[in-house]
Design a protein around this motif. Structure first.
Motif, PDB file in Angstrom:
ATOM      1  N   ARG A 122      68.258  33.403  36.911  1.00 34.31           N
ATOM      2  CA  ARG A 122      67.663  32.155  37.383  1.00 34.31           C
ATOM      3  C   ARG A 122      68.593  30.964  37.197  1.00 34.31           C
ATOM      4  N   HIS A 123      69.363  30.956  36.127  1.00 32.44           N
ATOM      5  CA  HIS A 123      70.153  29.765  35.792  1.00 32.44           C
ATOM      6  C   HIS A 123      71.662  29.969  35.921  1.00 32.44           C
ATOM      7  N   ASN A 124      72.089  31.136  36.386  1.00 35.68           N
ATOM      8  CA  ASN A 124      73.520  31.436  36.462  1.00 35.68           C
ATOM      9  C   ASN A 124      74.304  30.389  37.242  1.00 35.68           C
ATOM     10  N   GLN A 125      73.858  30.063  38.447  1.00 38.96           N
ATOM     11  CA  GLN A 125      74.617  29.164  39.306  1.00 38.96           C
ATOM     12  C   GLN A 125      74.737  27.781  38.701  1.00 38.96           C
ATOM     13  N   MET A 126      73.639  27.260  38.159  1.00 36.10           N
ATOM     14  CA  MET A 126      73.662  25.938  37.558  1.00 36.10           C
ATOM     15  C   MET A 126      74.628  25.892  36.378  1.00 36.10           C
ATOM     16  N   LEU A 127      74.582  26.901  35.525  1.00 34.46           N
ATOM     17  CA  LEU A 127      75.442  26.912  34.344  1.00 34.46           C
ATOM     18  C   LEU A 127      76.904  27.102  34.727  1.00 34.46           C
ATOM     19  N   TYR A 128      77.151  27.932  35.732  1.00 35.99           N
ATOM     20  CA  TYR A 128      78.530  28.109  36.190  1.00 35.99           C
ATOM     21  C   TYR A 128      79.090  26.787  36.719  1.00 35.99           C
ATOM     22  N   ARG A 129      78.299  26.088  37.518  1.00 37.81           N
ATOM     23  CA  ARG A 129      78.766  24.813  38.060  1.00 37.81           C
ATOM     24  C   ARG A 129      79.028  23.803  36.957  1.00 37.81           C
ATOM     25  N   ALA A 130      78.182  23.791  35.940  1.00 36.61           N
ATOM     26  CA  ALA A 130      78.392  22.868  34.825  1.00 36.61           C
ATOM     27  C   ALA A 130      79.686  23.210  34.092  1.00 36.61           C
ATOM     28  N   ALA A 169      84.502  13.084  32.942  1.00 39.44           N
ATOM     29  CA  ALA A 169      83.127  12.695  32.635  1.00 39.44           C
ATOM     30  C   ALA A 169      82.332  12.424  33.905  1.00 39.44           C
ATOM     31  N   PHE A 170      82.960  11.812  34.903  1.00 41.44           N
ATOM     32  CA  PHE A 170      82.277  11.545  36.161  1.00 41.44           C
ATOM     33  C   PHE A 170      81.918  12.842  36.869  1.00 41.44           C
ATOM     34  N   ARG A 171      82.851  13.789  36.846  1.00 40.66           N
ATOM     35  CA  ARG A 171      82.661  15.043  37.583  1.00 40.66           C
ATOM     36  C   ARG A 171      81.460  15.822  37.056  1.00 40.66           C
ATOM     37  N   THR A 172      81.328  15.909  35.741  1.00 41.23           N
ATOM     38  CA  THR A 172      80.219  16.662  35.169  1.00 41.23           C
ATOM     39  C   THR A 172      78.888  16.002  35.476  1.00 41.23           C
ATOM     40  N   VAL A 173      78.834  14.691  35.349  1.00 43.21           N
ATOM     41  CA  VAL A 173      77.605  13.967  35.685  1.00 43.21           C
ATOM     42  C   VAL A 173      77.254  14.163  37.154  1.00 43.21           C
ATOM     43  N   PHE A 174      78.259  14.092  38.024  1.00 42.11           N
ATOM     44  CA  PHE A 174      77.997  14.255  39.457  1.00 42.11           C
ATOM     45  C   PHE A 174      77.453  15.648  39.755  1.00 42.11           C
ATOM     46  N   MET A 175      78.021  16.676  39.145  1.00 44.21           N
ATOM     47  CA  MET A 175      77.560  18.033  39.390  1.00 44.21           C
ATOM     48  C   MET A 175      76.106  18.200  38.984  1.00 44.21           C
ATOM     49  N   LEU A 176      75.745  17.664  37.844  1.00 43.95           N
ATOM     50  CA  LEU A 176      74.364  17.824  37.378  1.00 43.95           C
ATOM     51  C   LEU A 176      73.383  17.009  38.210  1.00 43.95           C
ATOM     52  N   ARG A 177      73.772  15.806  38.587  1.00 42.98           N
ATOM     53  CA  ARG A 177      72.839  14.932  39.313  1.00 42.98           C
ATOM     54  C   ARG A 177      72.791  15.263  40.800  1.00 42.98           C
ATOM     55  N   ALA A 178      73.944  15.394  41.458  1.00 42.66           N
ATOM     56  CA  ALA A 178      73.970  15.552  42.914  1.00 42.66           C
ATOM     57  C   ALA A 178      73.812  17.001  43.338  1.00 42.66           C
TER      58      ALA A 178
END
Length: 227
Positions: free
Chosen positions: A36-44, A154-163
């Motif tokens: 369920r969470h693989n893709q989200m965690l990989y992107r983070a 720092a911007f990149r990680t925030v962008f991945m989680l939010r956008a």
């Protein structure tokens, strides 16, 4: 409860129930939770490490950490937020070991002025050319991924989680351990940097629109030749 009366696990099983079962060493529940969470965690992880293999390793290690700590999860945040926090910390630790620097990625500070100075240089780099015959969708995706990679850490990680993962400001702040105001300001700045960088590439592409080989310009036109 008799074992036969225990509800079966499927893709609709709530995270809270999966966590309860994982804490009881239910391996099938853990498999469903990972799926369920693989893709989200990989992107983070990828947003921190910028390396596919390292990101995959970070996710696997984060899952092992989460499995061992599942009994301590109290539900103060969403399970996804808790997992992102674990994988981001693991990714930062790996980056720290790779670079041997005291400070690798700023996730907890308000030093946005320094971020602004570094962001312009990183986003001014031109992205690699894509094959002319690549499908438009694939080309656009690669271009966007390249531009996201060029964002300050720092911007990149925030962008991945939010956008990309569509986390709320509150969830992203909890996952990264930073103030909500920092999430808002960095997300706003990241979007601005992406717009500027993509706009530059599009402007440059205008000059190449409908281009054709120079030989076709200099060769005598067959329409002008005498019969």
């Amino acid at each position: 409860m008799h074992p036969s009366a225990v509800p079966a696990i499927d893709d609709q099983t709530p995270d809270s129930e999966l966590v309860r079962r994982v804490a009881a060493h239910d391996h099938e529940a853990f498999r469903v939770l990972m799926k369920r969470h693989n893709q989200m965690l990989y992107r983070a992880a990828r947003s921190v490490l910028k390396n596919e293999a390292e990101a995959e390793d970070a996710v696997q290690e984060a899952y092992m950490q989460a499995y061992r700590a599942m009994g301590t999860f109290r539900g103060d945040a969403k399970v996804s937020t808790w997992l992102v926090r674990i994988v981001v910390n693991e990714a930062i630790t790996r980056l720290h070991k790779q670079t041997r620097r005291a400070e690798v990625i700023r996730l907890d500070g308000e030093d946005l002025q320094q971020d602004r100075h570094s962001s312009e240089d990183s986003m001014n780099e031109s992205s690699p050319e894509h094959p002319e015959r690549a499908a438009l969708r694939s080309e656009t995706r690669r271009l966007l991924e390249s531009k996201i990679d060029q964002l300050p850490d720092a911007f990149r990680t925030v962008f991945m989680l939010r956008a990309v993962e569509e986390m709320t400001v509150e969830e992203a702040a909890a996952a990264l351990g930073i103030p909500e105001a920092t999430v808002r300001s960095r997300f706003f700045r990241a979007k601005g940097l992406l717009r500027e960088s993509l706009s530059r590439d599009i402007d440059l592409a205008h000059g190449d629109a409908f281009a054709f080989a120079g030989a076709r310009c200099t060769a005598p036109s067959t329409a002008m030749r005498r019969p």
